[in-house]
Design a protein around this motif. Structure first.
Motif: not given
Length: 161
Positions: A65, A67, A75, A90
């Motif tokens: 992941p 940001p 993430e 997400s």
């Protein structure tokens, strides 16, 4: 964002432990596939939302992941399952929300959003790979189990408490 196909399954069946987002404490091992699921660990830190380390995602799915641009506590993970299917995950580590979108040939097949997420677990089996999200909100608890490999499947369980 570069798309990477999910790797072939490993010959082992590890379950990747969740760790608090603040990484201050380790969480004990989670159950292997085939055993009754245990509830997620009690909240630690400010959000109580537990996710595996980025290295665990990378080890199982080949990507980690990242940001979300402009929002560091969200993430995003994009997994290319095959030439047709893409899973877009997400999660918000502060507010404990989670979303998964399943796209087939760029058409949305499914979109699921949950608040009250308590933890994410990765299950890496011999023939299957899963991302499992546990949630609890308003007297309800449940889990969202997303099979990523060998093909996509989503199971949504909600139970009254």
């Amino acid at each position: 964002m570069a798309r990477t196909a999910a790797p072939d399954p490993h010959g082992t069946t590890p379950v990747h432990d969740a760790a608090p987002v603040n990484h201050a404490e380790e969480v004990g091992p989670l159950p292997r596939r085939g055993r009754a699921p245990e509830p997620p660990p009690a909240p630690r830190g400010s959000s109580g939302f537990h996710v595996p380390e980025a290295a665990c995602f990378r080890e199982v799915f080949g990507v980690a992941p990242v940001p979300e641009e402009g929002c560091e506590h969200v993430e995003v993970l994009e997994l290319v399952v095959d030439e047709h299917d893409v899973l877009c995950f997400s999660y918000d580590v502060i507010f404990g929300s989670f979303m998964v979108r399943w796209l087939r040939d760029d058409d949305e097949i499914l979109s699921v959003y949950r608040e009250g997420a308590r933890g994410i677990r990765i299950e890496d089996g011999v023939r299957e790979k899963y991302i499992v999200v546990h949630f609890e909100l308003g007297g309800h608890e449940g889990s969202l189990s997303i099979r990523v490999y060998p093909d996509v499947s989503v199971s949504d369980r909600l139970m009254d408490t």
